[in-house]
Design an enzyme around this catalytic site. Sequence first.
Site, mmCIF file in Angstrom:
data_model
loop_
_atom_site.group_PDB
_atom_site.id
_atom_site.type_symbol
_atom_site.label_atom_id
_atom_site.label_comp_id
_atom_site.label_asym_id
_atom_site.label_seq_id
_atom_site.Cartn_x
_atom_site.Cartn_y
_atom_site.Cartn_z
ATOM 1 N N GLU A 97 -12.837 51.630 48.547
ATOM 2 C CA GLU A 97 -11.503 51.374 48.014
ATOM 3 C C GLU A 97 -11.668 51.218 46.516
ATOM 4 O O GLU A 97 -12.738 50.860 46.041
ATOM 5 C CB GLU A 97 -10.939 50.084 48.629
ATOM 6 C CG GLU A 97 -11.366 48.781 47.941
ATOM 7 C CD GLU A 97 -12.864 48.501 47.992
ATOM 8 O OE1 GLU A 97 -13.548 49.034 48.894
ATOM 9 O OE2 GLU A 97 -13.373 47.761 47.116
ATOM 10 N N SER A 121 -17.142 43.028 31.442
ATOM 11 C CA SER A 121 -17.477 43.719 32.692
ATOM 12 C C SER A 121 -17.318 45.234 32.630
ATOM 13 O O SER A 121 -17.930 45.950 33.406
ATOM 14 C CB SER A 121 -16.615 43.159 33.831
ATOM 15 O OG SER A 121 -15.242 43.270 33.506
ATOM 16 N N LYS A 168 -19.666 47.630 38.176
ATOM 17 C CA LYS A 168 -19.524 48.085 39.561
ATOM 18 C C LYS A 168 -20.728 48.898 40.040
ATOM 19 O O LYS A 168 -21.063 48.898 41.223
ATOM 20 C CB LYS A 168 -18.250 48.918 39.711
ATOM 21 C CG LYS A 168 -16.963 48.145 39.424
ATOM 22 C CD LYS A 168 -16.600 47.190 40.544
ATOM 23 C CE LYS A 168 -15.267 46.497 40.304
ATOM 24 N NZ LYS A 168 -15.002 45.428 41.272
HETATM 25 C C1 LIG Z 1 -14.172 46.477 34.430
HETATM 26 C C2 LIG Z 1 -13.784 45.654 35.613
HETATM 27 N N1 LIG Z 1 -13.917 44.326 35.555
HETATM 28 C C3 LIG Z 1 -13.569 43.538 36.587
HETATM 29 C C4 LIG Z 1 -13.036 44.060 37.743
HETATM 30 C C5 LIG Z 1 -12.611 43.121 38.828
HETATM 31 O O1 LIG Z 1 -13.435 43.111 39.940
HETATM 32 P P1 LIG Z 1 -14.423 41.914 40.239
HETATM 33 O O2 LIG Z 1 -13.625 40.668 40.220
HETATM 34 O O3 LIG Z 1 -14.980 42.228 41.570
HETATM 35 O O4 LIG Z 1 -15.466 41.902 39.203
HETATM 36 C C6 LIG Z 1 -12.891 45.442 37.867
HETATM 37 C C7 LIG Z 1 -12.353 46.032 39.107
HETATM 38 O O5 LIG Z 1 -11.988 47.134 39.200
HETATM 39 C C8 LIG Z 1 -13.273 46.257 36.768
HETATM 40 O O6 LIG Z 1 -13.142 47.582 36.812
#
Ligand SMILES: Cc1ncc(COP(=O)(O)O)c(C=O)c1O
Lengths: 268, 399
Positions: free
Chosen positions: B113, B381, B91
């Site tokens: 948000e 992620s 993020k």
């Molecule tokens: C670690 C992590 N991965 C994935 C996501 C999902 O979001 P996005 O689909 O935008 O990557 C989030 C959202 O809060 C997150 O904190």
Amino acid sequence: MSRIDTTFEKLKQQNRKALIPFITAGDPAQAFTVPLMHGLVQAGADVLELGVPFSDPMADGPTIQRASERALKNGMSLRGVLDLVAEFRKQDATTPVVLMGYGNPIEAMGWEAFAQRCAEVGVDGALTVDFPPEESHEAFEHLQAHGIAPIFLLAPTTKEARIEQVAKLARGYVYYVSLKGVTGAGNLDLSAIEEKLPQLRRHIKLPIGVGFGIRDAATAKAVAKLCDGVVVGSRIVQEIEDSTEQNVVANVGRLVQELRVAIDNEKE
Amino acid sequence: MTYSYPDLQGHFGQFGGVYMAETLIPAVEELRDQYLRFRDDPEFKAEFEYELKHYVGRPSPIYHAKRLSDDLGGAQIYLKREDLNHTGAHKINNAIGQALLAKRMGKKRVIAETGAGMHGVATATVAARFGMECIVYMGAEDIQRQAPNVFRMKLLGATVVPVESGSRTLKDACNEAIRDWVTNVETTFYIFGTAAGPHPYPMMVRDFQCVIGNEARVQMPEMIGRQPDAVIACVGGGSNAIGLFHPYIEVPDVQIIGVEAGGHGIASGQHAAPLTANSKVGVLHGNKVYLIQDENGQIIETHSISAGLDYPGVGPEHCLLKDIGRAQYVAINDDEALAAFDALCRFEGIIPALESSHALAHAMKIAPSMAKDKVLLVNLSGRGDKDMNTVANLKGITL
Ligand SMILES: Cc1ncc(COP(=O)(O)O)c(C=O)c1O
């Protein structure tokens, strides 16, 4: 001539301004919507804005959010709202009814089916808060084909080029949002409205209604001096929330009557 | 094949666009114009790259999860370690990009948000870093399940506003942030956290997150002499996924797989997987996308153990990639994600976010039936520190 055009034409001849109350269909319960609509007309409303509840009312403040939640809990749907208008029309063939809400319930029903049903039941206009003109081409064709007026919002932030664009597409009347904020906010600025209106009038030949943040008779009267119609939403919805099933129709009627008197005395 | 989306109005085929209330139209238009002005500006790019390198700690490494792969006995699983970024998730890439733009636009108040709290933490972090006021909207339910992140945001000087309306999760936090924006439109920059929303957000967030895939395209050949056979990422709104996927769209022979939150299973109706469940097209939060809704067009409450995936929509570019068949979308249920979470802890000493565990779970599902020389690149992620309470609860443990 459409019901909306006829109504504004008549008001113009009488040198009066339109009173346009908003209620959410299905609030406090579906059985109250048609009686409330007739009550609004008896109390002096010229055009009715009927809110179609949506699960995610992003442009609305807490009062109308709660009304939407109540209505959805009561099983209100877009198709149900259209049926309520059909019932209303059995006794009232002249008062214009405009549906106001968000685009997704209409997308789900399909614009053609929606427009056709609007024409059938006697809906006169449709306002979708989250569908600006750029994204409304398809919607538009279907509404136009069935004689339903697309009602557009303009805002304090709207630039002149967009006003011009909306002027070409709009039918019925144009709804000027009198403040930066959600419905029910309390920061309406009369002098800002007064400043913006000449710019709107340069392009818009339709009547202009002003709404958002009109909470009392004095403000309604002051706003009426500046435009062709006054839209009152959250204040009426608040009255519905504060009333009981026994007195809701009477309470709302009394409130709208006060607004009517104030608006008709705008010249004082 | 040349793939070039969105168009000038922000459409990815039939998806995307700008579905916003009139008051905000000039704001999104200004944002679009300013972004287009700065995206190729050498000074802007240099500053963005500097922050990514020195503040975030990029490039993030790629790690071969060898013990886990050996145990599964099939394809090799590699992890793109976004969990090692400053603040613990992908993020921050986007939050920095948008903060740099906010700075150039002279906005001193930023709002966001957040679902899992990772985007809220990232925004609070960059607001502190650049001296901006920060307000974060978070669903009351998410405040409960992601308590450590709420405290982090407060430490960083942000105001966290609990959202009690609707399902009290991410979508309601979005609604409330939009209400703030419409009220404070002149002073406020909305740092949106995923690759969805009105144009230019899906494009802009993607561009900032593409650093993930751009790095991977260089790193994989360095490590194994070629590109992976598949890239896999979890999809909430879709930002970490599009960041990895986009640079691979025109790379032949690389399969692209997005993993949605299957919750209690697609058949149960309690999930957050609009693409896998073949949800209908609809309009929410400024864009036209596949959307979990009832037959009347009302948005239905979603379910996932991971707050960051608990969202009824998905970014418009993923909708397009599904329709044109360039990407495949699948769902992983709560229990499968938890099992993958445990496996990564035990086999590799890495505690993943529950969101990322969904992507990993799918890799673990398909790896055993693949040859040992096949390579799956999973976007890890984020890290799982924030999920300690949720996981402990599920295991019946009170911390
Ligand atoms: C670690 C992590 N991965 C994935 C996501 C999902 O979001 P996005 O689909 O935008 O990557 C989030 C959202 O809060 C997150 O904190």
